[in-house]
Design an enzyme around this catalytic site. Sequence first.
Site, PDB file in Angstrom:
ATOM      1  N   SER A 135       5.425  -0.393   7.045  1.00 53.10           N
ATOM      2  CA  SER A 135       4.835  -1.715   6.807  1.00 53.10           C
ATOM      3  C   SER A 135       4.980  -1.995   5.321  1.00 53.10           C
ATOM      4  O   SER A 135       5.123  -1.061   4.517  1.00 53.10           O
ATOM      5  CB  SER A 135       3.349  -1.712   7.192  1.00 53.10           C
ATOM      6  OG  SER A 135       2.687  -2.864   6.703  1.00 53.10           O
ATOM      7  N   TYR A 148      -5.202   2.039   7.588  1.00 53.92           N
ATOM      8  CA  TYR A 148      -3.852   1.528   7.781  1.00 53.92           C
ATOM      9  C   TYR A 148      -3.041   1.681   6.501  1.00 53.92           C
ATOM     10  O   TYR A 148      -1.909   2.170   6.523  1.00 53.92           O
ATOM     11  CB  TYR A 148      -3.910   0.063   8.219  1.00 53.92           C
ATOM     12  CG  TYR A 148      -2.571  -0.525   8.604  1.00 53.92           C
ATOM     13  CD1 TYR A 148      -2.038  -0.282   9.865  1.00 53.92           C
ATOM     14  CD2 TYR A 148      -1.852  -1.323   7.723  1.00 53.92           C
ATOM     15  CE1 TYR A 148      -0.805  -0.819  10.240  1.00 53.92           C
ATOM     16  CE2 TYR A 148      -0.627  -1.862   8.081  1.00 53.92           C
ATOM     17  CZ  TYR A 148      -0.107  -1.611   9.343  1.00 53.92           C
ATOM     18  OH  TYR A 148       1.111  -2.146   9.704  1.00 53.92           O
ATOM     19  N   LYS A 152       0.151   4.276   6.206  1.00 54.89           N
ATOM     20  CA  LYS A 152       1.478   3.685   6.048  1.00 54.89           C
ATOM     21  C   LYS A 152       2.123   4.136   4.736  1.00 54.89           C
ATOM     22  O   LYS A 152       3.339   4.331   4.669  1.00 54.89           O
ATOM     23  CB  LYS A 152       1.410   2.162   6.131  1.00 54.89           C
ATOM     24  CG  LYS A 152       1.095   1.644   7.534  1.00 54.89           C
ATOM     25  CD  LYS A 152       2.146   2.072   8.548  1.00 54.89           C
ATOM     26  CE  LYS A 152       1.911   1.457   9.909  1.00 54.89           C
ATOM     27  NZ  LYS A 152       2.945   1.836  10.906  1.00 54.89           N
TER      28      LYS A 152
END
Length: 256
Positions: A135, A148, A152
């Site tokens: 991402s 997150y 990532k």
Amino acid sequence: MSLHDKGVVVTGGGNGIGRALAVRAAADGARVVVNDIDADAAVAVAREVGGIALPADLATETGATQLVETAIEALGGIDVFFGNAGIDSGAGEHVDDRTWEKAIDVNLMAHVRASRALVPHWLERGSGHFVVTASAAGLLTMIGNAPYSVTKHATVAFAEWLSIEHGNRGVRVQVVCPQGVNTRMLRSSGAVQELLSHDDALEPADVADTIVAGMDDGQFLILPHPEVAGYYAARAADTDRWLAGMRRLHERTFTR
């Protein structure tokens, strides 16, 4: 690089970018295995593309290992592994440990566990291609979601390590870092949806096309939103200024 007659595995292939990758690979003539934790979704996409459905939970060692081993047998070998499965559950640092553990298992350890089975297979045959969906959060940060962002970043770091460790032995590694993509994940992202869509929310099929083109180019970073390269460079050039700007974005996003 042509996907024609290649053995391709797509994880998280039941929806979104994963489904689009399965569709694109099949259209290019690949033999496709579709993986998803949602068995019905995996079966539906596999039927759509004429592929093989192999549902599995990649958050477990057994699930990841069995997926790779079964796919090798079904396809006669894996040429390309699209490690696309991911979750965005979580918020601040105070979310419970189980949420952190789940994010780590799916967003990071699924790639680590898959590589344990993939790399020996690729080193033996002298070639293999691991395309990891991370991402833009893995190069920058996802405002409002610590698990997150952290996982990532770790995903990008692991992909870098794999490339350094095995890149001279026939194993090609690339990492995909999109911003907003018109998927269920974006539509459920709450306050940050507008921020993620600032540079246009792309359709999954457009991202899949960019990924395949990026595989041909061979660059480590595949950026469906080219603007991310500039943000990443600015972050490295003046980290304090970048952090100050991100704090301002945080205030505008969550206090209006």
